[in-house]
Design an enzyme around this catalytic site. Structure first.
Site, PDB file in Angstrom:
ATOM      1  N   LEU A  36       0.831  -1.224   0.000  1.00 15.71           N
ATOM      2  CA  LEU A  36       0.000   0.000   0.000  1.00 15.71           C
ATOM      3  C   LEU A  36       0.854   1.257   0.000  1.00 15.71           C
ATOM      4  CD1 LEU A  36      -2.941  -1.005   2.414  1.00 15.71           C
ATOM      5  CD2 LEU A  36      -2.811  -1.250  -0.072  1.00 15.71           C
ATOM      6  N   PHE A  82       2.647  -8.081 -10.183  1.00 12.08           N
ATOM      7  CA  PHE A  82       2.332  -6.713 -10.617  1.00 12.08           C
ATOM      8  C   PHE A  82       3.089  -5.684  -9.773  1.00 12.08           C
ATOM      9  CE2 PHE A  82      -1.709  -8.935 -11.597  1.00 12.08           C
ATOM     10  CZ  PHE A  82      -1.989  -8.477 -12.871  1.00 12.08           C
ATOM     11  N   THR A 140       6.868  -4.667 -19.274  1.00 13.08           N
ATOM     12  CA  THR A 140       6.334  -3.494 -19.974  1.00 13.08           C
ATOM     13  C   THR A 140       6.984  -3.318 -21.340  1.00 13.08           C
ATOM     14  OG1 THR A 140       6.292  -1.065 -19.921  1.00 13.08           O
ATOM     15  CG2 THR A 140       8.008  -2.113 -18.628  1.00 13.08           C
ATOM     16  N   ASP A 141       6.242  -2.687 -22.258  1.00 10.17           N
ATOM     17  CA  ASP A 141       6.827  -2.405 -23.579  1.00 10.17           C
ATOM     18  C   ASP A 141       7.945  -1.372 -23.487  1.00 10.17           C
ATOM     19  OD1 ASP A 141       5.281  -0.114 -23.118  1.00 10.17           O
ATOM     20  OD2 ASP A 141       4.323  -0.116 -25.087  1.00 10.17           O
ATOM     21  N   GLU A 142       8.016  -0.646 -22.349  1.00 13.51           N
ATOM     22  CA  GLU A 142       9.088   0.355 -22.202  1.00 13.51           C
ATOM     23  C   GLU A 142      10.459  -0.306 -22.146  1.00 13.51           C
ATOM     24  OE1 GLU A 142       8.547   3.537 -19.474  1.00 13.51           O
ATOM     25  OE2 GLU A 142       6.461   3.822 -20.042  1.00 13.51           O
ATOM     26  N   TYR A 165      12.869   3.872 -14.357  1.00  8.38           N
ATOM     27  CA  TYR A 165      11.735   2.942 -14.228  1.00  8.38           C
ATOM     28  C   TYR A 165      11.880   1.787 -15.207  1.00  8.38           C
ATOM     29  CZ  TYR A 165       7.262   0.876 -15.494  1.00  8.38           C
ATOM     30  OH  TYR A 165       6.282  -0.032 -15.818  1.00  8.38           O
ATOM     31  N   SER A 166      12.040   2.116 -16.495  1.00  6.39           N
ATOM     32  CA  SER A 166      12.029   1.030 -17.484  1.00  6.39           C
ATOM     33  C   SER A 166      13.284   0.171 -17.363  1.00  6.39           C
ATOM     34  CB  SER A 166      11.818   1.551 -18.904  1.00  6.39           C
ATOM     35  OG  SER A 166      12.714   2.566 -19.209  1.00  6.39           O
ATOM     36  N   LYS A 169      12.477  -2.279 -14.604  1.00  8.08           N
ATOM     37  CA  LYS A 169      11.534  -3.311 -15.058  1.00  8.08           C
ATOM     38  C   LYS A 169      12.230  -4.286 -16.025  1.00  8.08           C
ATOM     39  CE  LYS A 169       7.664  -3.804 -14.620  1.00  8.08           C
ATOM     40  NZ  LYS A 169       6.911  -4.648 -13.654  1.00  8.08           N
ATOM     41  N   LEU A 205      -1.163  10.038 -17.356  1.00 13.51           N
ATOM     42  CA  LEU A 205      -1.715  11.022 -18.295  1.00 13.51           C
ATOM     43  C   LEU A 205      -3.248  11.105 -18.289  1.00 13.51           C
ATOM     44  CD1 LEU A 205      -1.083  13.045 -20.678  1.00 13.51           C
ATOM     45  CD2 LEU A 205      -1.596  11.126 -22.189  1.00 13.51           C
ATOM     46  N   PRO A 220      -0.951  19.857 -18.151  1.00 16.08           N
ATOM     47  CA  PRO A 220       0.467  19.940 -18.543  1.00 16.08           C
ATOM     48  C   PRO A 220       0.835  18.922 -19.621  1.00 16.08           C
ATOM     49  CG  PRO A 220       0.242  18.841 -16.410  1.00 16.08           C
ATOM     50  CD  PRO A 220      -1.140  19.200 -16.839  1.00 16.08           C
TER      51      PRO A 220
HETATM   52  P1  NAD Z   1       0.378   0.962  -9.752  1.00 17.81           P
HETATM   53  O1  NAD Z   1       1.459   1.922  -9.389  1.00 17.81           O
HETATM   54  O2  NAD Z   1      -1.004   1.456  -9.927  1.00 17.81           O
HETATM   55  O3  NAD Z   1       0.306  -0.199  -8.657  1.00 17.81           O
HETATM   56  C1  NAD Z   1       1.452  -0.768  -8.089  1.00 17.81           C
HETATM   57  C2  NAD Z   1       1.020  -1.519  -6.832  1.00 17.81           C
HETATM   58  O4  NAD Z   1       2.192  -2.163  -6.297  1.00 17.81           O
HETATM   59  C3  NAD Z   1       0.479  -0.607  -5.728  1.00 17.81           C
HETATM   60  O5  NAD Z   1      -0.691  -1.158  -5.172  1.00 17.81           O
HETATM   61  C4  NAD Z   1       1.595  -0.578  -4.696  1.00 17.81           C
HETATM   62  O6  NAD Z   1       1.134  -0.385  -3.369  1.00 17.81           O
HETATM   63  C5  NAD Z   1       2.207  -1.962  -4.894  1.00 17.81           C
HETATM   64  N1  NAD Z   1       3.584  -2.046  -4.420  1.00 17.81           N
HETATM   65  C6  NAD Z   1       4.596  -1.170  -4.631  1.00 17.81           C
HETATM   66  N2  NAD Z   1       5.701  -1.583  -3.987  1.00 17.81           N
HETATM   67  C7  NAD Z   1       5.394  -2.767  -3.395  1.00 17.81           C
HETATM   68  C8  NAD Z   1       6.119  -3.689  -2.597  1.00 17.81           C
HETATM   69  N3  NAD Z   1       7.397  -3.474  -2.283  1.00 17.81           N
HETATM   70  N4  NAD Z   1       5.496  -4.790  -2.154  1.00 17.81           N
HETATM   71  C9  NAD Z   1       4.182  -5.014  -2.442  1.00 17.81           C
HETATM   72  N5  NAD Z   1       3.443  -4.162  -3.177  1.00 17.81           N
HETATM   73  C10 NAD Z   1       4.052  -3.061  -3.657  1.00 17.81           C
HETATM   74  O7  NAD Z   1       0.895   0.219 -11.059  1.00 17.81           O
HETATM   75  P2  NAD Z   1       0.073  -0.363 -12.293  1.00 17.81           P
HETATM   76  O8  NAD Z   1      -0.077   0.698 -13.307  1.00 17.81           O
HETATM   77  O9  NAD Z   1      -1.088  -1.087 -11.784  1.00 17.81           O
HETATM   78  O10 NAD Z   1       1.147  -1.406 -12.869  1.00 17.81           O
HETATM   79  C11 NAD Z   1       1.175  -2.742 -12.383  1.00 17.81           C
HETATM   80  C12 NAD Z   1       2.299  -3.479 -13.080  1.00 17.81           C
HETATM   81  O11 NAD Z   1       2.080  -3.485 -14.484  1.00 17.81           O
HETATM   82  C13 NAD Z   1       3.662  -2.853 -12.861  1.00 17.81           C
HETATM   83  O12 NAD Z   1       4.596  -3.887 -12.702  1.00 17.81           O
HETATM   84  C14 NAD Z   1       3.926  -2.095 -14.158  1.00 17.81           C
HETATM   85  O13 NAD Z   1       5.299  -2.011 -14.423  1.00 17.81           O
HETATM   86  C15 NAD Z   1       3.226  -2.981 -15.158  1.00 17.81           C
HETATM   87  N6  NAD Z   1       2.717  -2.307 -16.365  1.00 17.81           N
HETATM   88  C16 NAD Z   1       1.932  -1.195 -16.244  1.00 17.81           C
HETATM   89  C17 NAD Z   1       1.399  -0.613 -17.398  1.00 17.81           C
HETATM   90  C18 NAD Z   1       0.517   0.624 -17.310  1.00 17.81           C
HETATM   91  O14 NAD Z   1       0.174   1.185 -18.328  1.00 17.81           O
HETATM   92  N7  NAD Z   1       0.097   1.053 -16.128  1.00 17.81           N
HETATM   93  C19 NAD Z   1       1.684  -1.167 -18.655  1.00 17.81           C
HETATM   94  C20 NAD Z   1       2.512  -2.289 -18.735  1.00 17.81           C
HETATM   95  C21 NAD Z   1       2.999  -2.861 -17.580  1.00 17.81           C
HETATM   96  O1  DAU Z   2       4.072   1.664 -21.834  1.00 16.96           O
HETATM   97  C1  DAU Z   2       3.780   1.087 -20.604  1.00 16.96           C
HETATM   98  C2  DAU Z   2       4.040   2.080 -19.491  1.00 16.96           C
HETATM   99  O2  DAU Z   2       3.032   3.073 -19.592  1.00 16.96           O
HETATM  100  C3  DAU Z   2       4.039   1.426 -18.116  1.00 16.96           C
HETATM  101  O3  DAU Z   2       5.108   0.518 -18.038  1.00 16.96           O
HETATM  102  C4  DAU Z   2       4.158   2.494 -17.017  1.00 16.96           C
HETATM  103  O4  DAU Z   2       4.037   1.903 -15.734  1.00 16.96           O
HETATM  104  C5  DAU Z   2       3.042   3.501 -17.206  1.00 16.96           C
HETATM  105  O5  DAU Z   2       3.190   4.534 -16.248  1.00 16.96           O
HETATM  106  C6  DAU Z   2       3.068   4.091 -18.612  1.00 16.96           C
HETATM  107  O6  DAU Z   2       4.231   4.915 -18.796  1.00 16.96           O
HETATM  108  P1  DAU Z   2       4.159   6.330 -19.564  1.00 16.96           P
HETATM  109  O7  DAU Z   2       5.311   7.147 -19.154  1.00 16.96           O
HETATM  110  O8  DAU Z   2       3.942   6.128 -21.022  1.00 16.96           O
HETATM  111  O9  DAU Z   2       2.759   6.895 -18.929  1.00 16.96           O
HETATM  112  P2  DAU Z   2       2.338   8.346 -18.422  1.00 16.96           P
HETATM  113  O10 DAU Z   2       0.872   8.293 -18.197  1.00 16.96           O
HETATM  114  O11 DAU Z   2       3.197   8.830 -17.320  1.00 16.96           O
HETATM  115  O12 DAU Z   2       2.609   9.263 -19.689  1.00 16.96           O
HETATM  116  C7  DAU Z   2       2.003   8.999 -20.946  1.00 16.96           C
HETATM  117  C8  DAU Z   2       2.520  10.039 -21.933  1.00 16.96           C
HETATM  118  O13 DAU Z   2       1.967  11.313 -21.557  1.00 16.96           O
HETATM  119  C9  DAU Z   2       4.015  10.210 -21.922  1.00 16.96           C
HETATM  120  O14 DAU Z   2       4.463  10.493 -23.251  1.00 16.96           O
HETATM  121  C10 DAU Z   2       4.261  11.423 -21.037  1.00 16.96           C
HETATM  122  C11 DAU Z   2       3.032  12.271 -21.295  1.00 16.96           C
HETATM  123  N1  DAU Z   2       2.573  13.108 -20.167  1.00 16.96           N
HETATM  124  C12 DAU Z   2       2.370  12.497 -18.956  1.00 16.96           C
HETATM  125  C13 DAU Z   2       1.936  13.229 -17.874  1.00 16.96           C
HETATM  126  C14 DAU Z   2       1.741  12.561 -16.528  1.00 16.96           C
HETATM  127  C15 DAU Z   2       2.300  14.458 -20.340  1.00 16.96           C
HETATM  128  O15 DAU Z   2       2.464  14.999 -21.462  1.00 16.96           O
HETATM  129  N2  DAU Z   2       1.877  15.175 -19.272  1.00 16.96           N
HETATM  130  C16 DAU Z   2       1.683  14.626 -18.028  1.00 16.96           C
HETATM  131  O16 DAU Z   2       1.318  15.354 -17.080  1.00 16.96           O
END
Ligand code: NAD
Ligand code: DAU
Length: 369
Positions: A36, A82, A140-142, A165-166, A169, A205, A220
């Site tokens: 959490l 996750f 992640t695709d990143e 981050y990437s 991962k 975003l 922004p």
């Molecule tokens: P999120 O930040 O919403 O959730 C992450 C969760 O992990 C939170 O509930 C947090 O409390 C928990 N957490 C963090 N550190 C922890 C620890 N040490 N032990 C236990 N729990 C912990 O993230 P999300 O967007 O739901 O992403 C989930 C997974 O999917 C991540 O691994 C992310 O890299 C991957 N992913 C996300 C996206 C995306 O677009 N959001 C896309 C591709 C992959």
């Molecule tokens: O591609 C998968 C990834 O997508 C996941 O692995 C990550 O966990 C997830 O956070 C996401 O990463 P991004 O960096 O692509 O997501 P974000 O929503 O932060 O940003 C999306 C795009 O929008 C990116 O090009 C940055 C831009 N952006 C983001 C924010 C927060 C803005 O222009 N303004 C903003 O305020």
């Protein structure tokens, strides 16, 4: 009963996945291990807390004692990892926790799974495992880095992560691969594109832009706003994980994406138009404190770009669609409309997650831009 350890299940994708699995399967027990952080919220799991097939444990994937105890208690069949620090901007501010959680945490889970699943050794000296086990890494695709104007990421594209981050991962992804190669552990890795949908923390975003529209705050947009992401509804990501978990060949990596590339600025404009339209046509929502007159393109504010900002992501999903028969079910138009409805109808959730810590982060993050 099958027993699943879902880590990070109080976050955005993990909580959607728990809802999805408990609804679809009544013979799965899910243990949700989540520390959490600011991104984890038990409100995301309302409605499942009392399900007898669900258990929540507050704790960290980096706590090897706790993880070992859970394996002994629950005899997991599957681990779906996750849990992560997931926000690129935060990793630029403070990479350390990303290394600890995303890399060390994954290795601790792998070691616990290896220890509890191993039955002995095969004739070549590799570990042998109990039947039907799988370690699932949500990558992640990143990990692939950034694309130019053409081309797509396939599963064999070189890994070239750009942000802390990437990189963290990708390290975890490669450690999972190493456990498959060296220890023959049954694993799958998915590399998914950007998700959107309910319960996404409003630093990302799409929810950030919705919330700022409602508050009449500026929107922004980093750099020129022409960066491209390949968007997928979170429920389609959940169904892809379900497919790979049950049908994926051990040791394989699967890309997940819905062929849905959009420039950031187009998403921001779509959100402004849709929020305006929904508020003006729904008198119930208009009763709230929104200033309809301020919700227009003048809210858009081009700000300093993200350091090392990846220009374009695009996922080639041929492998998962042809080998496993998965396909996304949401169009972007329907998915976005439902997602915006969800945020408009869940103001209490928004007010709860936007706490003092988040507001401090937001002010610090955007005041320097
Ligand atoms: P999120 O930040 O919403 O959730 C992450 C969760 O992990 C939170 O509930 C947090 O409390 C928990 N957490 C963090 N550190 C922890 C620890 N040490 N032990 C236990 N729990 C912990 O993230 P999300 O967007 O739901 O992403 C989930 C997974 O999917 C991540 O691994 C992310 O890299 C991957 N992913 C996300 C996206 C995306 O677009 N959001 C896309 C591709 C992959
Ligand atoms: O591609 C998968 C990834 O997508 C996941 O692995 C990550 O966990 C997830 O956070 C996401 O990463 P991004 O960096 O692509 O997501 P974000 O929503 O932060 O940003 C999306 C795009 O929008 C990116 O090009 C940055 C831009 N952006 C983001 C924010 C927060 C803005 O222009 N303004 C903003 O305020």
């Amino acid at each position: 009963m099958k027993s699943l350890l879902v880590t990070g299940g109080a976050g955005f994708i993990g909580s959607n996945f728990i809802h999805y699995m408990l609804k679809k399967y009544d013979d799965y027990r899910i243990v949700n291990l989540d520390i959490l952080t600011y991104a984890g919220n038990l409100e995301n799991l309302k409605g499942v807390e009392n399900n007898p097939n669900y258990r929540f444990v507050k704790g960290s994937i980096t706590d090897d004692q706790l993880v070992g105890k859970l394996f002994r208690e629950e005899d997991f069949d599957y681990v779906i990892n996750f849990a992560a620090e997931s926000h690129v901007d935060r990793s630029i501010e403070d990479p350390a926790i990303f290394i600890k959680t995303n890399i060390m945490g994954t290795q601790i889970l792998l070691d616990a799974a290896k220890k509890h699943w191993q039955t002995g050794k095969d004739s070549q000296g590799y570990p042998a495992y109990k039947e039907g086990k799988k370690f699932f890494q949500v990558s992640t695709d990143e990990a692939y880095g950034s694309l130019g104007e053409t081309g797509m990421f396939t599963e064999t594209t070189n890994l070239a992560p750009n942000s802390p981050y990437s990189a963290s991962k990708t390290s975890a992804d490669l450690i999972v691969r190493a456990y498959s190669e060296t220890f023959k552990m049954p694993v799958n890795i998915t590399r998914c594109s950007n998700n959107y949908g309910p319960y996404q923390f409003p630093e990302k975003l799409i929810p950030l832009m919705i919330v700022n529209c409602l508050k009449g705050k500026s929107l922004p947009v980093y750099g020129d706003g022409m960066q491209i992401r390949d968007w997928l509804h979170v429920k389609d990501h959940c169904s892809a994980i379900d497919s790979v978990l049950h049908k994926g060949k051990p040791g394989e990596v699967y890309n997940v994406g819905g062929n849905n590339e959009k420039a950031n600025i187009d998403i921001v404009k779509l959100i402004i138009d849709t929020v305006r339209e929904k508020l003006s046509s729904n008198p119930d929502l208009s009763n709230h404190n929104y200033q309809l007159s301020t919700i227009n393109y003048q809210l858009i504010k081009y700000v300093e770009d993200r350091l090392g900002h990846d220009r374009r992501y695009a996922i080639d999903n041929t492998k998962i669609t042809t080998e496993l028969g998965w396909s996304p079910s949401y169009t972007f138009e329907t998915g976005m409309s439902q997602t915006i409805d969800w945020y408009l109808n869940n103001q209490d959730w928004l007010n709860n997650v936007i706490n003092k810590d988040y507001l401090e982060y937001y002010d610090k993050m955007y005041s320097s831009k």
